[in-house]
Design a protein around this motif. Structure first.
Motif, PDB file in Angstrom:
ATOM      1  N   UNK A 191       0.818  -1.215   0.000  1.00  0.00           N
ATOM      2  CA  UNK A 191       0.000   0.000   0.000  1.00  0.00           C
ATOM      3  C   UNK A 191       0.850   1.263   0.000  1.00  0.00           C
ATOM      4  N   UNK A 192       2.166   1.117  -0.108  1.00  0.00           N
ATOM      5  CA  UNK A 192       3.075   2.269  -0.051  1.00  0.00           C
ATOM      6  C   UNK A 192       3.383   2.784  -1.459  1.00  0.00           C
ATOM      7  N   UNK A 193       3.158   4.081  -1.658  1.00  0.00           N
ATOM      8  CA  UNK A 193       3.479   4.721  -2.933  1.00  0.00           C
ATOM      9  C   UNK A 193       4.988   4.695  -3.161  1.00  0.00           C
ATOM     10  N   UNK A 194       5.414   4.280  -4.371  1.00  0.00           N
ATOM     11  CA  UNK A 194       6.851   4.221  -4.675  1.00  0.00           C
ATOM     12  C   UNK A 194       7.232   4.968  -5.954  1.00  0.00           C
ATOM     13  N   UNK A 195       6.262   5.325  -6.791  1.00  0.00           N
ATOM     14  CA  UNK A 195       6.613   6.010  -8.034  1.00  0.00           C
ATOM     15  C   UNK A 195       5.383   6.276  -8.874  1.00  0.00           C
ATOM     16  N   UNK A 196       5.630   6.687 -10.111  1.00  0.00           N
ATOM     17  CA  UNK A 196       4.536   6.933 -11.028  1.00  0.00           C
ATOM     18  C   UNK A 196       4.957   7.816 -12.186  1.00  0.00           C
ATOM     19  N   UNK A 197       4.047   8.000 -13.116  1.00  0.00           N
ATOM     20  CA  UNK A 197       4.307   8.823 -14.294  1.00  0.00           C
ATOM     21  C   UNK A 197       2.969   9.313 -14.833  1.00  0.00           C
ATOM     22  N   UNK A 198       2.976  10.556 -15.343  1.00  0.00           N
ATOM     23  CA  UNK A 198       1.763  11.166 -15.884  1.00  0.00           C
ATOM     24  C   UNK A 198       2.079  11.909 -17.160  1.00  0.00           C
ATOM     25  N   UNK A 199       1.143  11.871 -18.096  1.00  0.00           N
ATOM     26  CA  UNK A 199       1.234  12.650 -19.326  1.00  0.00           C
ATOM     27  C   UNK A 199       0.009  13.562 -19.357  1.00  0.00           C
ATOM     28  N   UNK A 251       7.823  10.524 -11.493  1.00  0.00           N
ATOM     29  CA  UNK A 251       8.205  10.505 -10.074  1.00  0.00           C
ATOM     30  C   UNK A 251       9.537   9.783  -9.926  1.00  0.00           C
ATOM     31  N   UNK A 252      10.486  10.447  -9.259  1.00  0.00           N
ATOM     32  CA  UNK A 252      11.830   9.889  -9.088  1.00  0.00           C
ATOM     33  C   UNK A 252      12.145   9.494  -7.647  1.00  0.00           C
ATOM     34  N   UNK A 253      11.391  10.038  -6.674  1.00  0.00           N
ATOM     35  CA  UNK A 253      11.654   9.733  -5.268  1.00  0.00           C
ATOM     36  C   UNK A 253      10.387   9.956  -4.458  1.00  0.00           C
ATOM     37  N   UNK A 260       9.141  13.728  -5.203  1.00  0.00           N
ATOM     38  CA  UNK A 260      10.010  14.489  -6.094  1.00  0.00           C
ATOM     39  C   UNK A 260       9.918  13.842  -7.464  1.00  0.00           C
ATOM     40  N   UNK A 261       9.857  14.686  -8.478  1.00  0.00           N
ATOM     41  CA  UNK A 261       9.756  14.162  -9.828  1.00  0.00           C
ATOM     42  C   UNK A 261      10.407  15.088 -10.832  1.00  0.00           C
ATOM     43  N   UNK A 262      10.528  14.597 -12.037  1.00  0.00           N
ATOM     44  CA  UNK A 262      11.022  15.391 -13.161  1.00  0.00           C
ATOM     45  C   UNK A 262       9.815  15.863 -13.956  1.00  0.00           C
ATOM     46  N   UNK A 263       9.599  17.191 -13.968  1.00  0.00           N
ATOM     47  CA  UNK A 263       8.494  17.792 -14.691  1.00  0.00           C
ATOM     48  C   UNK A 263       9.032  18.360 -15.999  1.00  0.00           C
ATOM     49  N   UNK A 264       8.431  17.942 -17.104  1.00  0.00           N
ATOM     50  CA  UNK A 264       8.837  18.417 -18.429  1.00  0.00           C
ATOM     51  C   UNK A 264       7.715  19.259 -19.023  1.00  0.00           C
ATOM     52  N   UNK A 265       8.040  20.525 -19.315  1.00  0.00           N
ATOM     53  CA  UNK A 265       7.125  21.459 -19.965  1.00  0.00           C
ATOM     54  C   UNK A 265       7.903  22.121 -21.094  1.00  0.00           C
ATOM     55  N   UNK A 266       7.328  22.171 -22.285  1.00  0.00           N
ATOM     56  CA  UNK A 266       7.958  22.786 -23.459  1.00  0.00           C
ATOM     57  C   UNK A 266       9.355  22.221 -23.718  1.00  0.00           C
TER      58      UNK A 266
END
Length: 189
Positions: A62-70, A111-113, A125-131
């Motif tokens: 049940x512990x969040x460990x990562x993810x990704x969104x577009x 999501x990186x951490x 913490x994550x890497x956000x990509x815009x433009x």
């Protein structure tokens, strides 16, 4: 005796497997999830919505460990205006002055951490990509059952979005648009 040994071995293996959390990728329901934005200027603010194209959250048990969104940038929608004013702002946000949607149809967050801050709370913490520019971002996220919420403050200047920014231009006066904008994310998965 062989049956007892087999039963004992089976119980030990099953016990070890069930004691270790299972990694699971949970797909976000983009139709039920919602992302709202709010941008600020000297003379007020504007708000609206933008849609997720796809996404998932990773869990260990049940512990969040990562993810990704577009994010589908073509869905930028102003909700506090109507008519011509809404059309003008939506068009301007889509233009190269802001998000350059013609060239950059999506933005992403990877999501990186993840650090647990409580039972259902995380510092993410994550890497956000815009433009086409990627920068790290840290924010709080809460997860309850099959729902998650997060609030992010994004500094548009970090992504070279200059229009009306006091970080790039002097003497804008009451035409200044603040660099930080808010995103509130309500996810269902």
């Amino acid at each position: 005796m062989k049956t007892k040994l087999f039963s004992l071995a089976f119980a030990l293996v099953f016990g070890v497997v069930s004691a270790n959390p299972i990694d699971e990728k949970k797909t976000v329901d983009v139709e039920k999830s919602k992302v709202t934005w709010k941008g600020y200027k000297v003379t007020g603010s504007h708000e609206g919505t933008i849609s997720l194209k796809e996404g998932y959250l990773d869990f260990e048990g049940e512990k969040l460990t990562g993810g990704m969104f577009v994010v589908d940038m073509t869905t930028i929608n102003t909700t506090d205006l109507s008519g011509d004013m809404k059309g003008k702002l939506d068009g301007h946000l889509n233009s190269a002055d802001f998000f350059g949607v013609e060239e950059h149809k999506t933005s992403t967050l990877k999501i990186t951490d993840v650090k647990a801050k409580g039972k259902n709370a995380y510092e993410v913490t994550g890497d956000l990509t815009i433009k086409g520019t990627t920068k790290p971002i840290t924010f709080e996220m809460s997860v309850y059952g099959s729902k998650a919420t997060a609030s992010l403050k994004v500094d548009r200047a970090a992504y070279d979005i200059r229009y009306g920014s006091g970080s790039f231009f002097d003497n804008l006066g009451d035409k200044t648009i603040y660099d930080e904008f808010d995103l509130v994310v309500d996810l269902e998965f």
